[in-house]
Design an enzyme around this catalytic site. Structure first.
Site, PDB file in Angstrom:
ATOM      1  N   HIS A 125      -2.818  -7.417  -1.776  1.00  0.00           N
ATOM      2  CA  HIS A 125      -4.565  -7.485  -2.332  1.00  0.00           C
ATOM      3  C   HIS A 125      -4.944  -5.849  -2.326  1.00  0.00           C
ATOM      4  CE1 HIS A 125      -8.567  -8.494  -3.475  1.00  0.00           C
ATOM      5  NE2 HIS A 125      -8.018  -8.060  -4.760  1.00  0.00           N
ATOM      6  N   HIS A 166      -2.800 -16.602 -10.009  1.00  0.00           N
ATOM      7  CA  HIS A 166      -3.831 -15.831  -8.793  1.00  0.00           C
ATOM      8  C   HIS A 166      -3.512 -15.626  -8.023  1.00  0.00           C
ATOM      9  CE1 HIS A 166      -7.608 -13.727  -6.831  1.00  0.00           C
ATOM     10  NE2 HIS A 166      -7.490 -13.102  -7.996  1.00  0.00           N
TER      11      HIS A 166
HETATM   12 CA    CA Z   1      -5.351  -8.823  -8.769  1.00  0.00          CA
END
Ligand code: CA
Length: 316
Positions: free
Chosen positions: A49, A7
């Site tokens: 992000h 992630h």
């Molecule tokens: Ca994402």
């Protein structure tokens, strides 16, 4: 085989979405490296992000006066050449404090923003040099918002992916998005045949105008299965904590998704931010992998998940 999805890279150890964080996740044995994709003013796709720059860079100090009326600095208001001059830091909250205080020290080291194409080159190079086949896992960020800002980010992204060889269902890639209509478009209008993941949020998050309550129903999942290969639900949507016997209990969503023929890749597994009801990271990973039998998971700590899976395989 459960897919370990790094992630934002090995973001538990290095600032999220930097190339060092990606190289580290690669070396830790992640199956997929995640990219969040946002567009610059000059229509370059960068890996960040947020649609904003201010939580992970020194943009406010470097370009004072370039914020919008809401006080935020938008990626879309800067050329890629300007964004490349910024220094990336460990993620900060709105008060300038680190979101995860135990991680890489904020405002230290020299890290930069890179493009999606540059990250794809890194992964291809590492795969060639190691003989590996680590995949990529790009997310189309806020496609409706990007369209309002004058760019079809989805078309731009699928073009970049195709230019780097990601075109079919056998390629080591999943494309993810919170916007259900956009994934239908990717599959049926843009004709993109790579595997697709519908991210499932809560309607209250305002991430898109998709109805996530409906998508979690049997008919919603059956409808999804016509266009996508997997769902990416929030971990909290898959179980209920603190039931009478103290054990977590499945919400039924994993089973319904599997019955619809969809893979399940929940987010996010963090050693320093456990989901409710779990006493340790190991307990949390074991519940999702063994009891719920999910097919992959997003984690900031790919080494820890890889180690736990190896231990299980060895019967330890
Ligand atoms: Ca994402």
């Amino acid at each position: 085989m459960l897919a370990v999805i790094a992630h934002r890279g090995a973001s538990g150890y290095l600032p999220e979405h930097t190339l060092p964080a990606k190289a580290m996740a690669y070396a830790m044995g992640a199956d997929f490296l995640e990219q969040d994709v946002v567009a610059t003013r000059d229509d370059e796709l960068v890996v960040l992000h947020d649609i904003h720059l201010d939580r992970v860079t020194d943009v406010a100090a470097r370009y004072p006066g370039r914020a919008r009326a809401d006080g935020r600095y938008y990626v879309r208001d800067f050329d890629v050449a300007e964004i490349r001059t910024l220094s990336v830091t460990e993620r900060l909250d709105e008060d300038g404090q680190p979101v995860y205080p135990g991680r890489f020290p904020p405002h230290s080291g020299r890290f930069a923003v890179h493009t999606l194409a540059e990250e794809l080159v890194l992964v291809a190079g590492l795969n060639r040099a190691t003989g590996g086949n680590t995949g990529v896992y790009p997310e189309i960020k806020r496609p409706a918002w990007h369209l309002e800002q004058g760019i079809d980010i989805t078309a731009a992204m699928t073009e970049v992916l195709a230019a780097h060889g990601y075109t079919g269902p056998e390629d080591a890639i999943f494309v993810q998005c919170f916007d259900a209509g956009e994934l239908v478009r990717v599959r049926h209008e843009l004709g993109c045949q790579v595997r697709l993941v519908q991210l499932i949020g809560e309607n209250s998050w305002g991430e898109s105008d998709t109805d996530y309550e409906y998508l979690r129903t049997e008919s919603g999942l059956a409808e999804l299965a016509r266009s996508v290969d997997a769902i990416g639900p929030w971990v909290n949507q898959l179980y209920t904590a603190g039931t009478a016997d103290g054990l977590p209990r499945s919400s039924g969503l994993t089973e319904r998704a599997h019955n619809a023929g969809l893979l399940v890749h929940p987010y996010t597994f963090r050693r320093d931010d456990l989901a409710p009801g779990f006493g340790s990271f190991e307990e949390m990973v074991r519940y999702f992998c063994v009891d719920l039998a999910v097919d992959g998971l997003f984690t900031d700590f790919p080494d820890r998940v890889r180690q736990l899976l190896n231990d299980r395989a060895d019967g330890r």
